[in-house]
Design an enzyme around this catalytic site. Structure first.
Site, PDB file in Angstrom:
ATOM      1  N   TRP A 102      48.032  33.820  57.666  1.00  0.00           N
ATOM      2  CA  TRP A 102      49.391  33.421  57.260  1.00  0.00           C
ATOM      3  C   TRP A 102      50.438  33.987  58.194  1.00  0.00           C
ATOM      4  CZ3 TRP A 102      49.274  29.198  54.811  1.00  0.00           C
ATOM      5  CH2 TRP A 102      48.188  28.905  53.988  1.00  0.00           C
ATOM      6  N   ASP A 172      56.562  37.716  53.788  1.00  0.00           N
ATOM      7  CA  ASP A 172      55.879  36.673  53.009  1.00  0.00           C
ATOM      8  C   ASP A 172      55.057  37.382  51.931  1.00  0.00           C
ATOM      9  OD1 ASP A 172      54.231  34.756  51.968  1.00  0.00           O
ATOM     10  OD2 ASP A 172      53.363  34.131  53.886  1.00  0.00           O
ATOM     11  N   LYS A 196      50.504  31.973  42.538  1.00  0.00           N
ATOM     12  CA  LYS A 196      49.508  33.049  42.444  1.00  0.00           C
ATOM     13  C   LYS A 196      49.860  33.993  41.282  1.00  0.00           C
ATOM     14  CE  LYS A 196      49.136  32.356  47.363  1.00  0.00           C
ATOM     15  NZ  LYS A 196      47.950  31.544  47.479  1.00  0.00           N
TER      16      LYS A 196
HETATM   17  N1  PMP Z   1      51.565  32.651  52.779  1.00  0.00           N
HETATM   18  C1  PMP Z   1      50.555  33.203  52.105  1.00  0.00           C
HETATM   19  C2  PMP Z   1      50.337  34.679  52.179  1.00  0.00           C
HETATM   20  C3  PMP Z   1      49.719  32.397  51.329  1.00  0.00           C
HETATM   21  O1  PMP Z   1      48.697  32.932  50.647  1.00  0.00           O
HETATM   22  C4  PMP Z   1      49.960  30.995  51.276  1.00  0.00           C
HETATM   23  C5  PMP Z   1      49.126  30.067  50.426  1.00  0.00           C
HETATM   24  N2  PMP Z   1      47.869  30.431  50.133  1.00  0.00           N
HETATM   25  C6  PMP Z   1      51.011  30.478  52.029  1.00  0.00           C
HETATM   26  C7  PMP Z   1      51.806  31.327  52.755  1.00  0.00           C
HETATM   27  C8  PMP Z   1      51.330  29.010  52.013  1.00  0.00           C
HETATM   28  O2  PMP Z   1      51.973  28.742  50.836  1.00  0.00           O
HETATM   29  P1  PMP Z   1      52.432  27.296  50.353  1.00  0.00           P
HETATM   30  O3  PMP Z   1      51.187  26.495  50.194  1.00  0.00           O
HETATM   31  O4  PMP Z   1      53.152  27.604  49.084  1.00  0.00           O
HETATM   32  O5  PMP Z   1      53.335  26.743  51.401  1.00  0.00           O
END
Ligand code: PMP
Length: 360
Positions: A102, A172, A196
Site C-alpha cells: 500500500w 494511511d 476494516k
Molecule cells: N491502504 C491500505 C492499507 C489498505 O489495506 C487498502 C485496502 N485493503 C487500501 C489502502 C485501499 O483501500 P480502498 O480499497 O478503500 O481504496
C-alpha cells in the site's frame, strides 16, 4: 447457518450487534416510517445521524478542535491522490516511506503530482521489517512525509510515531484506525477506508489539520479539495449515507465496549494469542520482525505449502473463513480487526493445533 469467523482483510467482519440494529431499523428508522437509505442527506433526521456520528468519532479518538473530520467516498486509493493535491501547498517535493504494497501504491500516485523521495524501501527484504528512522534519507524541503502505519498484506505495523520536525505526517490508517487510541495531534492528515475497523465499504474517513487545507494544487477538481468538503460538513454532494450510518452504529458499539483503550487491550491480547502459538510451533511461521508485527493482519506460513489447500478447506468447514494469504506473501493471513472476538482467535488456534497434530 450460524455466523462464521471471517478472517477477511476487508471488507471484513462487522459486530453482530451493529448488524442486528441495522436490521431492526432497516425499514423504519426511529419511527420515521422510512429507511436511512431513503432519507435526504440534508433532512433533519440524517443531519442528526451525521452530527452525532462525528461527535462520537471525535470523542473516541480525542480529536483536537483544530482538526476537520471528513466523511467521503472513493476509498483510501482516492486519498493517494488527494494527499498530494492538498498537502503540497506550493512545494514540489514529498517524502514517502515504502514498507509494503500500500505504500507502493501511494508512491506511484504521488509521483503523478510531485517529486517523490523514497526515504527507505524494504521491498528487498519482502517487507518484513521497518527500518530505524536514523536510516531514512529525509528531505527537509518535503511538503509532507507519507507512510502506512499498518501494511495490511505483509502484516507490518508501526508501534511508534516518527518525529519529523515541522514536516506534517500523512498516514494511511486504513487497516488500523479505531483499533486503539492514537495521538491525533502528531499527524497532519490521517485517512482510512471504512471496510476494516470502521464499518462497511463506501465510506472513507479523513482527519486533517485545519491549517493544511485550502491551498490545493492548481487544477484540483472540486471533489478532491479537502476545504470544500470541510466547509460543507462532507455534504458538498450526496455522501455515502448508508455506510456512514453503519459507521455511526460502530462508533456507539465501540463506546459501549469501553472506547479505544479497551479495544487496544482486547486487540493486543488477540494478536498475542495468535503470535504466541505460531512462535511456539515448528509447523507455522510468521516472517515479520517481532518488533513490528501487526495486531490486525497476521500472516503465517505452513511448513509444507502443499498442505495449503487442505488447510483452507478444512478451516472453512470448521467455520473459519477467508484465511488465504496474499499471493505476494503466500501461506495464510488472519485479519483480526475489532469485530473479531477472542473466541474466534481461540477457535483458529485450536484448529491450527489439530491440523498440525494430524498433518505436521
Ligand atoms: N491502504 C491500505 C492499507 C489498505 O489495506 C487498502 C485496502 N485493503 C487500501 C489502502 C485501499 O483501500 P480502498 O480499497 O478503500 O481504496
Amino acid at each position: 447457518m450460524a455466523r462464521i469467523y471471517n478472517f477477511s482483510p476487508g471488507p471484513a467482519m462487522l459486530p453482530s450487534e451493529v448488524m442486528e440494529q441495522a436490521r431492526d431499523e432497516i425499514l423504519n428508522w426511529h419511527n420515521t416510517g422510512m429507511s436511512v437509505m431513503e432519507m435526504s442527506h440534508r433532512g433533519k433526521q440524517y443531519t442528526e445521524i451525521a452530527e452525532e456520528s462525528e461527535a462520537d468519532f471525535r470523542e473516541l479518538l480525542s480529536i483536537p478542535s483544530n482538526y476537520k473530520v471528513l466523511f467521503l467516498q472513493g476509498g483510501a486509493a482516492t486519498q493517494f491522490a488527494m494527499v498530494p493535491m492538498n498537502l503540497l501547498r506550493g512545494k514540489k517535493k514529498a517524502d514517502y516511506l515504502c514498507t509494503g504494497h500500500w505504500s507502493e501504491k501511494a508512491i506511484e500516485e504521488g509521483q503523478k503530482f510531485c517529486e517523490v523521495n523514497v526515504v527507505a524501501n524494504t521491498k528487498s527484504t519482502k517487507f518484513t521489517h521497518i527500518p530505524a528512522q536514523q536510516d531514512w534519507n529525509l528531505n527537509s524541503e518535503a511538503a509532507y512525509f507519507h507512510y502506512t502505519p499498518n501494511e495490511t498484506i505483509a502484516g507490518v505495523e508501526f508501534h511508534w510515531i516518527p518525529e519529523i520536525g515541522n514536516v506534517p505526517l500523512a498516514v494511511d490508517m486504513s487497516s488500523t484506525l479505531l483499533s486503539r487510541p492514537i495521538d491525533v495531534s502528531k499527524f497532519g492528515v490521517i485517512y482510512a477506508g471504512a471496510q476494516k475497523n470502521i464499518g462497511c465499504a463506501g465510506l472513507t474517513i479523513i482527519i486533517v489539520r485545519e491549517d493544511l487545507i485550502g491551498q490545493t494544487l492548481s487544477g484540483t477538481p472540486t471533489m478532491f479539495d479537502y476545504q470544500i468538503h470541510a466547509k460543507n460538513n462532507s455534504m458538498y454532494n450526496t455522501p455515502s449515507t448508508y455506510p456512514w450510518y453503519i459507521s455511526s452504529l460502530v462508533f456507539k458499539w465501540l463506546k459501549k465496549k469501553g472506547g479505544l483503550a479497551a479495544m487496544a487491550e482486547i486487540n493486543h491480547k488477540k494478536a498475542e494469542t495468535l503470535y504466541g502459538f505460531v512462535d511456539n510451533s515448528s509447523f507455522y511461521t510468521n516472517p515479520v520482525d517481532p518488533t513490528c508485527r501487526s495486531w490486525m493482519n497476521v500472516p503465517f506460513i505452513l511448513a509444507n505449502s502443499n498442505l495449503d489447500e487442505q488447510f483452507l478447506n478444512q478451516a472453512k468447514q470448521a467455520g473459519l473463513a477467508n484465511l488465504k494469504g496474499h499471493r505476494s506473501v503466500g501461506g495464510m493471513r488472519a485479519s483480526i480487526y475489532n469485530a473479531m472476538p477472542q473466541e474466534g482467535i481461540n477457535a483458529l488456534v485450536d484448529f491450527m493445533k489439530e491440523f498440525e497434530r494430524t498433518k505436521g
